[in-house]
Scaffold this motif. Structure first.
Motif, mmCIF file in Angstrom:
data_model
loop_
_atom_site.group_PDB
_atom_site.id
_atom_site.type_symbol
_atom_site.label_atom_id
_atom_site.label_comp_id
_atom_site.label_asym_id
_atom_site.label_seq_id
_atom_site.Cartn_x
_atom_site.Cartn_y
_atom_site.Cartn_z
ATOM 1 N N THR A 135 0.863 -1.172 0.000
ATOM 2 C CA THR A 135 0.000 0.000 0.000
ATOM 3 C C THR A 135 0.900 1.223 0.000
ATOM 4 O O THR A 135 1.851 1.299 0.787
ATOM 5 N N ILE A 136 0.634 2.165 -0.892
ATOM 6 C CA ILE A 136 1.421 3.390 -0.921
ATOM 7 C C ILE A 136 0.482 4.588 -0.855
ATOM 8 O O ILE A 136 -0.545 4.618 -1.514
ATOM 9 N N LEU A 137 0.841 5.523 0.006
ATOM 10 C CA LEU A 137 0.085 6.766 0.150
ATOM 11 C C LEU A 137 0.886 7.878 -0.513
ATOM 12 O O LEU A 137 2.006 8.176 -0.104
ATOM 13 N N VAL A 138 0.328 8.467 -1.567
ATOM 14 C CA VAL A 138 1.040 9.491 -2.324
ATOM 15 C C VAL A 138 0.131 10.696 -2.562
ATOM 16 O O VAL A 138 -1.087 10.559 -2.653
ATOM 17 N N ARG A 139 0.741 11.859 -2.648
ATOM 18 C CA ARG A 139 -0.044 13.059 -2.960
ATOM 19 C C ARG A 139 -0.470 13.067 -4.417
ATOM 20 O O ARG A 139 -1.518 13.594 -4.764
ATOM 21 N N SER A 140 0.373 12.479 -5.265
ATOM 22 C CA SER A 140 0.052 12.401 -6.685
ATOM 23 C C SER A 140 0.568 11.083 -7.244
ATOM 24 O O SER A 140 1.742 10.736 -7.049
ATOM 25 N N ALA A 141 -0.305 10.348 -7.936
ATOM 26 C CA ALA A 141 0.091 9.067 -8.515
ATOM 27 C C ALA A 141 0.848 9.242 -9.831
ATOM 28 O O ALA A 141 1.342 8.265 -10.395
ATOM 29 N N ASP A 142 0.975 10.474 -10.302
ATOM 30 C CA ASP A 142 1.612 10.723 -11.602
ATOM 31 C C ASP A 142 3.077 10.299 -11.615
ATOM 32 O O ASP A 142 3.632 9.986 -12.676
ATOM 33 N N LYS A 143 3.733 10.313 -10.443
ATOM 34 C CA LYS A 143 5.156 9.995 -10.379
ATOM 35 C C LYS A 143 5.427 8.501 -10.261
ATOM 36 O O LYS A 143 6.578 8.075 -10.273
ATOM 37 N N LEU A 144 4.380 7.702 -10.144
ATOM 38 C CA LEU A 144 4.551 6.264 -9.997
ATOM 39 C C LEU A 144 4.777 5.607 -11.359
ATOM 40 O O LEU A 144 4.209 6.047 -12.361
ATOM 41 N N PRO A 145 5.579 4.551 -11.393
ATOM 42 C CA PRO A 145 5.776 3.831 -12.664
ATOM 43 C C PRO A 145 4.476 3.174 -13.092
ATOM 44 O O PRO A 145 3.679 2.733 -12.262
ATOM 45 N N GLN A 146 4.264 3.127 -14.380
ATOM 46 C CA GLN A 146 3.047 2.522 -14.925
ATOM 47 C C GLN A 146 3.418 1.465 -15.963
ATOM 48 O O GLN A 146 4.407 1.618 -16.682
ATOM 49 N N PRO A 147 2.659 0.373 -16.059
ATOM 50 C CA PRO A 147 1.533 0.063 -15.180
ATOM 51 C C PRO A 147 2.017 -0.565 -13.878
ATOM 52 O O PRO A 147 3.080 -1.183 -13.841
ATOM 53 N N LEU A 148 1.215 -0.419 -12.829
ATOM 54 C CA LEU A 148 1.539 -1.029 -11.553
ATOM 55 C C LEU A 148 0.881 -2.406 -11.460
ATOM 56 O O LEU A 148 -0.235 -2.594 -11.955
ATOM 57 N N PRO A 149 1.539 -3.365 -10.837
ATOM 58 C CA PRO A 149 0.934 -4.695 -10.707
ATOM 59 C C PRO A 149 -0.256 -4.683 -9.761
ATOM 60 O O PRO A 149 -0.482 -3.725 -9.019
ATOM 61 N N GLU A 150 -0.994 -5.772 -9.778
ATOM 62 C CA GLU A 150 -2.221 -5.852 -8.998
ATOM 63 C C GLU A 150 -1.971 -5.859 -7.494
ATOM 64 O O GLU A 150 -2.879 -5.569 -6.717
ATOM 65 N N ASN A 151 -0.755 -6.213 -7.074
ATOM 66 C CA ASN A 151 -0.489 -6.274 -5.636
ATOM 67 C C ASN A 151 -0.073 -4.928 -5.047
ATOM 68 O O ASN A 151 0.472 -4.857 -3.949
ATOM 69 N N VAL A 152 -0.342 -3.834 -5.781
ATOM 70 C CA VAL A 152 -0.112 -2.490 -5.265
ATOM 71 C C VAL A 152 -1.443 -1.773 -5.078
ATOM 72 O O VAL A 152 -2.267 -1.723 -5.995
#
Length: 207
Positions: free
Chosen positions: A28-45
């Motif tokens: 589980t990740i708490l972020v102010r913006s998901a734009d900086k996350l790598p895509q696509p993210l796996p289902e276990n995130v």
């Protein structure tokens, strides 16, 4: 393991996230913006958009997790010292006992002035102490929490490359340690989830 990671979009946190996902953990990740996350993210995130300074956001993120890693930085703000009490409170509410955080070598004990922390002594080369003071506040909160904490304390932290070859020492920076890369710091931090070697200890890390 179900892991809650704060600071997942940061330099160290992004590497920690990769380790957790490679091992098949649920993150589980708490972020102010998901734009900086790598895509696509796996289902276990599980991505939650929110703020570590919002008590309800932290409480929601904490539900159902087994352990916490905080790679929150300072970045000229008081987010670390203001967010840590909310994290610790939520952990106690949810019955989560294990937390590993990334600190700074400035909050390790000084070798030249053992009664002081490095940032308070002549051992530190940093002229500005604001970041170390933020980490010091977080350290004191963890000390008083009664939880099973570990603070990984890197010295100068260039991006660098992964080597898997570094030195660590409880409460002190390894002698003559000058730097440690982001990938090596992230690996050691992540490994502490499965280790009891440094419970309630600050750990200096350097080459």
């Amino acid at each position: 393991m179900k892991l809650l990671l704060f600071g997942a979009t940061g330099r160290v946190g992004s590497h920690i996230l990769r380790h957790a996902l490679a091992d098949g953990h649920e993150a589980t990740i708490l972020v102010r913006s998901a734009d900086k996350l790598p895509q696509p993210l796996p289902e276990n995130v599980r991505v939650l958009t929110g703020n570590v300074l919002n008590e309800q956001d932290v409480k929601l993120a904490m539900q159902g997790v087994d352990a916490v890693i905080s790679a929150l930085g300072t970045d000229g703000t008081t987010t670390l010292s203001e967010g840590m009490p909310l994290i610790l409170h939520a952990m106690k509410q949810e019955g989560v006992s294990r937390i590993v955080t990334v600190g700074t070598a400035g909050i390790l004990q000084s070798r030249v002035s053992p009664d002081l922390l490095r940032y308070q002594s002549s051992e530190s080369r940093q002229k500005l102490t604001r970041a170390a003071e933020e980490h010091h506040k977080a350290y004191l909160l963890l000390q008083q929490s009664g939880l099973d904490w570990t603070i990984v304390c890197p010295t100068y932290l260039p991006d660098g490359s992964y080597t898997g070859n570094y030195r660590v020492e409880a409460d002190y920076l390894p002698a003559d340690g000058m730097q440690i890369s982001v990938p090596d710091t992230a690996e050691f931090t992540y490994r502490q989830l499965g280790s009891s070697d440094y419970l309630r200890v600050r750990v200096g890390i350097a080459y």
